[in-house]
Write an enzyme that holds these catalytic residues in place. Structure first.
Site, PDB file in Angstrom:
ATOM      1  N   ILE A 156      46.132 -46.864 -29.286  1.00 36.14           N
ATOM      2  CA  ILE A 156      44.940 -47.965 -30.080  1.00 36.14           C
ATOM      3  C   ILE A 156      44.106 -47.014 -30.951  1.00 36.14           C
ATOM      4  O   ILE A 156      43.524 -46.165 -30.451  1.00 36.14           O
ATOM      5  CB  ILE A 156      44.248 -48.667 -29.071  1.00 36.14           C
ATOM      6  CG1 ILE A 156      45.228 -49.594 -28.238  1.00 36.14           C
ATOM      7  CG2 ILE A 156      43.011 -49.450 -29.753  1.00 36.14           C
ATOM      8  CD1 ILE A 156      45.671 -50.668 -29.038  1.00 36.14           C
ATOM      9  N   LYS A 157      44.067 -47.196 -32.140  1.00 35.41           N
ATOM     10  CA  LYS A 157      43.403 -46.495 -33.213  1.00 35.41           C
ATOM     11  C   LYS A 157      41.757 -46.972 -33.233  1.00 35.41           C
ATOM     12  O   LYS A 157      41.861 -48.395 -33.348  1.00 35.41           O
ATOM     13  CB  LYS A 157      43.897 -46.431 -34.421  1.00 35.41           C
ATOM     14  CG  LYS A 157      44.935 -45.149 -34.841  1.00 35.41           C
ATOM     15  CD  LYS A 157      45.306 -45.593 -36.238  1.00 35.41           C
ATOM     16  CE  LYS A 157      44.919 -44.360 -37.238  1.00 35.41           C
ATOM     17  NZ  LYS A 157      45.483 -44.560 -38.296  1.00 35.41           N
ATOM     18  N   LEU A 158      41.056 -46.026 -32.999  1.00 32.08           N
ATOM     19  CA  LEU A 158      39.528 -46.482 -33.279  1.00 32.08           C
ATOM     20  C   LEU A 158      38.933 -45.587 -34.100  1.00 32.08           C
ATOM     21  O   LEU A 158      39.107 -44.219 -33.924  1.00 32.08           O
ATOM     22  CB  LEU A 158      38.869 -46.391 -31.754  1.00 32.08           C
ATOM     23  CG  LEU A 158      39.561 -47.427 -30.579  1.00 32.08           C
ATOM     24  CD1 LEU A 158      39.202 -46.858 -29.363  1.00 32.08           C
ATOM     25  CD2 LEU A 158      38.903 -48.878 -30.768  1.00 32.08           C
TER      26      LEU A 158
END
Length: 320
Positions: free
Chosen positions: A134-136
């Protein structure tokens, strides 16, 4: 001096090569281990002719989820990011990075909720968590979201990372992976100094990633360092030996077409340093404020990803 194998093949011997694209054909051609997407790359991919079926599927699915027009657009945008991810996972043996809406970059709980939604959509399609990142954005709030998600067994890729403070906070939060940007740092320094030519080993982006890599290894942090945002192959070659590098198809093509010898520049040292006390929020914000390049580039990156997210949603709205 030349080598019988391409620079891309040589690089793969010392660094995990990741494709920075949503284009299936490019990924199939270069056979990377993983792939990364972002709102800009998804917008580009959603415009490709061979993706129109997926776009239509995401819109049809969104209509079954809600009667609310605004919610349908949000659902369709989430679905297209996952559908493109699923196509990519048919080709790469490793992981896909899928990004949380950049508009949530300053909202920890909303970022966690969105991450849960994306993960559930992948899980429903039969994909386990160990194939997803998950990219944040590496804001304080994004880093805190990652800290909680990691504790739940959801691995994260912290992106839009331009400073040592961001890198340190990510490692202290137990993030699985960071994406320190190279080219965008160079862009800032070129504009700020008026200097146009930097030798690859003096490139400020290369210097930044090198120092982060060495610090992580010295401190014994397990967080993976994946250099990102490259402007030329010189930057990539200076980071040969980095844990991972995510590279655009155009630059992979250049590496594939050259047989010059690749020399490993980065090597993990033994962890010998004592870990420092974790950065507080106040220290993090102060150090960011002291770094105009990181402050400006983080803000600009969030704005630009938002612009492309809105464009993608506009495309989807027209189909709803």
């Amino acid at each position: 001096m030349t080598n019988s194998s391409s620079q891309l093949a040589q690089l793969k011997q010392m660094t995990t090569v990741v494709a920075d694209t949503g284009d299936i054909e490019a990924i199939a051609k270069f056979q990377p281990q993983d792939a990364t997407t972002n709102p800009s790359l998804l917008l580009k991919a959603a415009s490709l002719p061979n993706y129109q079926g997926l776009v239509k599927d995401s819109v049809a699915w969104a209509k079954t989820q809600s009667d609310n027009a605004e919610q349908q657009v949000i659902d369709a945008a989430d679905k297209i990011s996952v559908l493109i991810g699923l196509e990519i996972l048919k080709i790469v043996p490793g992981r896909i990075s899928t990004e949380v809406d950049a508009r949530l970059s300053f909202d920890t709980s909303a970022s966690i909720t969105k991450a849960h939604k994306l993960i559930a959509m992948y899980n429903e399609a039969g994909i386990s968590n160990d194939r997803i990142l998950i990219k944040l954005a590496s804001t304080w709030e994004g880093i805190k979201a990652a800290e909680q998600l990691e504790q739940e067994g959801i691995n994260c890729n912290l992106t839009l990372l331009f400073s040592f403070a961001q890198a340190r906070a990510c490692a202290e939060a137990g993030a699985y992976l960071i994406s320190p940007f190279v080219g965008r740092i160079l862009d800032w320094y070129k504009k700020d100094t008026g200097r146009n030519d930097y030798a690859s080993n003096e490139d400020p982006g290369v210097v930044s990633v090198t120092s982060i890599f060495n610090y992580y290894k010295l401190q014994g942090f397990n967080t993976v360092v994946m250099g990102a945002s490259f402007r030329n192959i010189g930057e990539i070659l200076e980071l040969a030996g980095c844990d991972r590098l995510t590279i655009s198809p155009q630059l992979m093509e250049e590496l594939a077409n050259s047989t010059d010898t690749v020399i490993q520049k980065l090597t993990a040292c033994e962890a010998t340093a004592e870990k420092e006390a974790a950065l507080s929020q106040a220290e993090f914000r102060w150090q960011m404020n002291e770094d105009p390049m990181a402050t400006e580039k983080l803000a600009e990156g969030i704005r630009n990803f938002t612009i492309d997210q809105v464009k993608l949603e506009k495309q989807l709205t027209d189909l709803l």
